[in-house]
Design an enzyme around this catalytic site. Structure first.
Site, PDB file in Angstrom:
ATOM      1  CG  HIS A 294      -1.301   0.921   1.473  1.00 21.48           C
ATOM      2  ND1 HIS A 294      -1.697   2.122   2.385  1.00 21.48           N
ATOM      3  CD2 HIS A 294      -2.842   1.783   0.425  1.00 21.48           C
ATOM      4  CE1 HIS A 294      -1.882   3.696   1.819  1.00 21.48           C
ATOM      5  NE2 HIS A 294      -3.212   3.088   1.401  1.00 21.48           N
TER       6      HIS A 294
ATOM      7  CB  CYS B  73      34.932   0.916 -21.201  1.00 24.82           C
ATOM      8  SG  CYS B  73      36.084   0.135 -20.994  1.00 24.82           S
TER       9      CYS B  73
END
Length: 827
Positions: free
Chosen positions: A446, A776
């Site tokens: 919830h 990279c």
């Protein structure tokens, strides 16, 4: 004061309460008689159940049979008792900001509706329908009696948890009473407030009630499935949560559930593998009380059950397939892609999986995927607690610890709500909170659902928040750092980058990302990129596996304490090695799935010996080296007797990613390969271990980070399909600077002319041999001039840190325009 809207567009049904039912009209519809078009008659929940029962049972989706007491029956009951005038008086002049006033008026409204006796003809219809259901399932039939409001489970509003449900109800008298309670639950505090907030008219939203076979999940398990990632909005996964017992605990956040992800594209290709999973504590389970079959209670979960997943992989995959079928059906009906929020339950009597509800997902699917908003934490205090993050935002403020509903009136708008768990009755307070932190709950509970709907960050399942945080503490809640949400002490500073991706041009040079954390992969995939140029294994091994690979192969060589810890870590796996393979493959697989079908270059492990030694059991298998940076690392380890068995586990994991998971966009990369003989040995060993270059499209790259890789680029090209320049190591070895040494750090500079020259030679050598060449390392992320230098050389790809992708992409586009290169067309 709030004026209740009477806008017909907000009513969700098109008939006024004053209208009388047609003569001879039936008030009952079995699920086989209704479908998604019947929301005005039977409400969202019943319409969806009928749609699935009628249209999808032939596809193997099991839906319990039942019937709907229509919304007309609700109207007819209140008409019969003349209750409308009193009901309007009860709500006239309501001030929803006054919690006490809201509670009083809501209680009076419920009393009015519940007191309205069921008309005899309606009661007769209900009894007849229940008898028919009993004939189908047997005299011992118990049923679930579920509210289904006409404005519930719509694509634009969920009304989740607003109305009542009664479980395991037996006998006509009890069913009739439960139906009256469901009618009355249209006026719970939370439902009244939700209607006001969303512009629905109280008197144009009616309540239908579903009566359906009770699935005995109290004896097995239940949970929720989303056909979208609830945090990132990534649409190519099915997200499954589950726990033992009745599903209310999962929905309300009373239990931290198990989680499974399944990747849709490869599932459709026949690859039946869970993408990733997380074992929830599942400390309690909800069962039916011995004191009454229709009442429930929570009991502690058995310790052995807590250590296992509540359903098997095969069951998770079955649910995923069913969820995909449901999504496809509802999408076809809607004429557009429609992610779904689905409730499931496993019956402990017959062992079968049932779908007990499906509704459109209303938050993640409505997010604008063309707008990227990236939060980056720049400064923070110590971590107080961690849990599962909801959303990707950051908030700070004073904490307010709420132990019970009686303390809600003390909450000050703008504070951070800290609680054991939340309930639908807390909606008014949650709406004014800056953030929410709970001890219990998973990402479909919830608190999580409400936080997403409100657009505020929440961290659930922290276990200890209410104990470690006190009212008045200044805290910061960060959900911007992946799946793990962090509560920091004090204030926090962060940057926000917001970009309209639809206007961002794609440069001719491929822009990729460096990604190490699988938890952030789905969110990062929303950024414009051509894939992942560097996926590091090290983070996954350190964070998810925690143990040295060789310690898992030879636990007998460890001392008793470390052996016991290995046993605990790997308790639910076939072997310690199987634990390593599954954890590593799921981590890498998650990154590969996020960017699929774009290439994802995965570097095999590149820990240094001192870093390996810090892993569980590592000291037994690692020598102390004077300079680990240029010691026993990368390719030199793989075929060496001291690590060969560990490398075999890495290869088994990558084989599982590519073959079992079907993620053939994964390319592999070998780090720190010093010599040609070493290259030959490693590639040969990988072939023996089932990773053959060229088979099933496998490409193997090598890190270009040692000067010898550049000097012998022609020979290395014979053994590898591509090169990725590691600018960090290439710089330190070109300049002779240990980048870990503070005293000579000033000499480490990728912009040095010698470094730039060796990079130029690497790019030209790769091109000469027809091999891909990318970079990279850190340099292009840190220095715009290096990025420009690389673009001018015509490098194939530049892989960047995620936080620099947007600005560097723009910069590269501008550079290429100056060079006369046209940007690529967007996908």
């Amino acid at each position: 004061m709030v004026e209740i809207s009477t806008d017909a567009d907000k009513s969700a049904i098109g008939r006024d309460a004053e209208l009388q039912p047609r003569a001879g009209e039936r008030f009952i519809r079995f699920f086989s008689e209704v479908g998604i078009a019947d929301v005005p008659l039977v409400g969202g929940k019943n319409a969806s159940l009928g749609e699935m029962y009628r249209e999808l049972t032939a596809k193997g989706i099991l839906v319990p049979n039942g019937f709907a007491v229509t919304a007309e029956a609700y109207r007819y009951t209140l008409d019969h008792e003349g209750a409308w005038t009193d009901l309007r008086k009860a709500l006239d002049g309501l001030n929803p900001a006054d919690v006490d006033d809201l509670a009083r008026r809501a209680a009076r409204a419920r009393e009015i509706v519940y007191s309205a006796q069921t008309p005899p003809d309606l009661e007769a219809e209900i009894r007849t329908a229940l008898a028919g259901l009993t004939d189908e399932y047997g005299a011992d039939l118990t049923v679930a009696v579920r509210s289904s409001a006409t404005a519930e489970d719509l694509p634009s509003a969920s009304f989740a948890g607003q109305h009542d449900t009664y479980l395991n109800v037996h006998g006509a008298a009890a069913v009739l009473d439960a139906i009256r309670h469901c009618f009355a639950s249209l006026f719970t505090d939370r439902a009244i407030r939700y209607r006001i907030d969303n512009g629905f008219d109280h008197f144009k939203v009616f309540n239908s009630v579903g009566v359906m076979k009770m699935v005995r999940s109290d004896l097995a398990a239940s949970g929720v499935v989303f056909t979208i990632d609830t945090e990132s909005g990534f649409e190519d996964v099915v997200f499954i949560t589950g726990a033992y017992g009745l599903g209310e605990n999962v929905v309300q956040g009373a239990v931290d559930p198990d989680e499974f992800y399944v990747f849709k594209p490869t599932y459709r290709l026949g690859k039946r593998a869970v993408l990733k999973r997380a074992l929830g504590p599942k400390k309690i389970r909800m069962i039916f009380s011995d004191r009454g079959r229709a009442t429930t209670r929570n009991v502690p979960t058995d310790a052995k059950e807590r250590e296992k997943f509540c359903i098997s992989d095969e069951e998770a995959l079955t649910l995923a397939g069913q969820a995909m079928s449901i999504e496809e059906h509802y999408s076809a009906k809607a004429g557009e892609r429609r992610p779904m929020d689905i409730e499931w339950a496993k019956d402990g009597v017959d062992g079968r999986l049932y779908i007990v509800q499906a509704r459109p997902e209303t938050v993640a699917s409505r997010r604008d995927r063309n707008v990227a908003e990236i939060c980056r934490v720049t400064q923070h205090g110590r971590i107080i607690v961690e849990g599962r993050s909801v959303g990707a935002k950051i908030a700070s403020g004073k904490a307010r610890v709420i132990e019970s509903a009686s303390e809600l009136s003390t909450f000050v708008p703008g504070e951070i709500l800290v609680a054991d768990t939340t309930s639908p009755d807390w909606g008014t307070v949650m709406k004014s909170a800056a953030a929410i932190v709970t001890n219990r709950g998973g990402r479909t509970c919830h608190a999580a659902i409400v936080a997403r709907e409100l657009g505020i960050p929440a961290i659930v399942g922290t276990d200890t928040a209410t104990r470690l945080i006190r009212t008045g503490d200044m805290i910061a809640v960060s959900c911007a750092e992946g799946d793990v949400g962090k509560v920091y002490e004090g204030e926090i500073t962060f940057d926000i980058a917001k970009v309209d991706l639809s206007t961002l041009a794609k440069p001719a040079t491929h822009v990729m990302m460096n990604v190490g954390n699988p938890d952030s992969a789905f969110s990062l995939a929303a950024l414009p990129s051509d894939g992942v140029g560097l996926a590091r294994m090290e983070f996954i091994i350190a964070d998810s596996i925690k143990a040295h690979p060789m310690a898992l192969v030879h636990p007998e060589r460890l001392e008793a304490r470390e052996r016991a810890e290995i046993t605990r870590l790997t308790a639910n796996y076939e072997s310690p090695g199987a634990f390593f393979v599954q954890r590593l493959s799921e981590g890498v697989g998650t990154i590969a799935a996020a960017f699929y079908p774009k290439p994802v270059v995965v570097r095999m492990s590149d820990f240094k010996s001192n870093e390996y030694a810090s892993l569980l059991g590592g000291e037994v298998f690692e020598l102390k080296e004077a300079n680990p940076m240029i010691g026993f690392r990368g390719a030199s380890r793989y075929a060496h007797p001291a690590y060969r068995e560990g490398f075999a586990l890495e290869c088994a994991a990558m084989k599982r990613v590519r073959e079992d998971m079907g993620l053939t966009n994964v390319k592999l990369m070998i780090p720190f390969c010093r010599r040609i003989e070493e290259a030959e040995k490693v590639v040969s060993l990988m072939r023996e271990l089932g990773l053959e270059r060229g088979k099933n499209g496998l490409e193997i790259y090598v890190m270009c980070e040692i000067p010898n890789n550049v000097m012998l680029v022609d020979q290395f090209s014979k053994h590898f399909d591509g090169f990725s320049i590691g600018s960090n190591d290439l710089t330190q070895l070109t300049l002779g600077v240990d980048r870990d040494s503070e005293i000579v750090a000033f000499d480490f500079d990728e912009r040095d002319e010698g470094v730039k020259e060796i990079i130029r030679l690497a790019i030209e050598g790769a091109r000469r041999n027809g091999r891909h060449c990318g970079i990279c390392g850190q340099a292009p992320s840190d220095y715009p001039e290096i990025a420009e230098f690389l673009v001018r050389l015509g490098i194939d790809s530049i892989s960047l840190n995620p936080d620099t992708v947007l600005q560097t992409t723009r910069r590269i586009v501008d550079m290429e325009k100056q060079l006369g290169r046209e940007p690529r067309k967007t996908d």
